[in-house]
Structures are given as C-alpha cells and as structure tokens.
Design an enzyme around this catalytic site. Structure first.
Site, short mmCIF file in Angstrom:
data_model
loop_
_atom_site.label_atom_id
_atom_site.label_comp_id
_atom_site.label_asym_id
_atom_site.label_seq_id
_atom_site.Cartn_x
_atom_site.Cartn_y
_atom_site.Cartn_z
N GLY A 26 0.65 -1.26 0.12
CA GLY A 26 -0.21 -0.05 -0.02
C GLY A 26 0.81 1.20 -0.05
O GLY A 26 1.38 1.62 -1.09
N ARG A 27 1.16 2.00 1.05
CA ARG A 27 1.74 3.05 1.26
C ARG A 27 1.38 4.20 0.25
O ARG A 27 2.15 4.75 -0.30
CB ARG A 27 3.22 2.81 1.36
CG ARG A 27 3.49 1.87 2.53
CD ARG A 27 5.22 1.70 2.65
NE ARG A 27 5.41 0.72 1.64
CZ ARG A 27 6.67 0.10 1.36
NH1 ARG A 27 7.62 0.44 2.23
NH2 ARG A 27 6.81 -0.64 0.45
N HIS A 28 0.17 4.29 0.13
CA HIS A 28 -0.32 5.29 -0.81
C HIS A 28 -1.76 5.79 -0.48
O HIS A 28 -2.38 5.21 0.32
CB HIS A 28 -0.56 4.81 -2.26
CG HIS A 28 -1.41 3.60 -2.49
ND1 HIS A 28 -0.77 2.42 -2.43
CD2 HIS A 28 -2.72 3.57 -2.91
CE1 HIS A 28 -1.98 1.68 -2.77
NE2 HIS A 28 -2.96 2.26 -2.92
N ALA A 29 -2.12 7.03 -1.22
CA ALA A 29 -3.67 7.56 -1.15
C ALA A 29 -4.30 7.58 -2.45
O ALA A 29 -3.40 7.24 -3.38
CB ALA A 29 -3.74 8.63 -0.22
#
Length: 137
Positions: A53-56
C-alpha cells in the site's frame, strides 16, 4: 459528505448458507457497496515482512477484503487520525475512501481482494507520504 470528511469503516457482507453446505457473501451496489465497482484485483503470496500500500488516492474508493488469512489494514486521514482494522474473515472488509493513506500487512497465507470504484490510472495515486500530507492539509 465531502471526501475530506469521509472515514474508513468496516463493511459487513451478508452471509447466506449454513455449515453443512458452505456460505456465500454478496457485494452489490444495492446492498453494502457505497460505489459502483469498476475494478477487481487480488494480492497473494506476500511475505509477512512486507508492508504494501503506502499510498492514497485522489478519487478511487476501495473495499479491502481478506478472502483468506489475516490482513492488518492501517489507515490515516490527513488530520493524522489513524485507524487499524484486522481482517480475518471474508464476510467483512474495510471501506477506504479517497484521500486516505493506507498500508496493509499480511499473514503468510493471506489473499486480499479489492473492489475499486475506478479503473487503474497512475495519476490517481499519491505515493509520497509528504505529498499526501501537503495535498490534503
């Protein structure tokens, strides 16, 4: 409700069946989905030491489901509010609205299914944490 005010929450899918024959859960716009699903993808064979993930997203809404195994989903609003969801059953998932930073960590046997409101478009991703904080603060 404006995107900036929406928060992640646990979604419970209907469970139909019984132990002797098995179960089915259904995700429909008329039921529990808060959006029309435009994309479905799954993630599997992820080592336990990996944080994904590590995102928006600027626009995409998602529901993250652990089809099997355990997935730890951590979400963060631009305000700094953090929520942690432990998914261990295919009958529930986490709704992740736009503008929410999220990460996932998996048990060795986890399979993640994602229902998304948009087709893939790289420009929809915010992959830099500092940029996420800057854009939404």
């Amino acid at each position: 409700m404006k995107d900036r005010e929406r928060k992640p929450y646990l979604v419970e899918f209907p469970v139909i069946g019984e132990p002797s024959v098995g179960f089915i859960s259904i995700a429909e716009k008329a039921g529990v989905l808060p959006f029309d699903c435009k994309r479905v993808f799954w993630i599997y064979n992820t080592p336990e030491s990996i944080l994904r993930g590590r995102h928006a997203h600027y626009a995409t809404e998602q529901i993250i489901i652990a089809v099997t195994g355990r997935i730890l989903v951590t979400t963060e609003l631009a305000s700094g509010e953090i929520q942690v969801f432990v998914l261990e059953s295919p009958q529930s998932g986490v709704y992740v609205p736009p503008n929410v930073w999220h990460t996932m960590q998996y048990s060795s046997n986890a399979i993640q299914l994602v229902l998304a409101s948009t087709a893939f478009e790289e420009a929809d991703y915010i992959r830099d944490y500092a940029m996420f904080k800057q854009v939404w603060n």
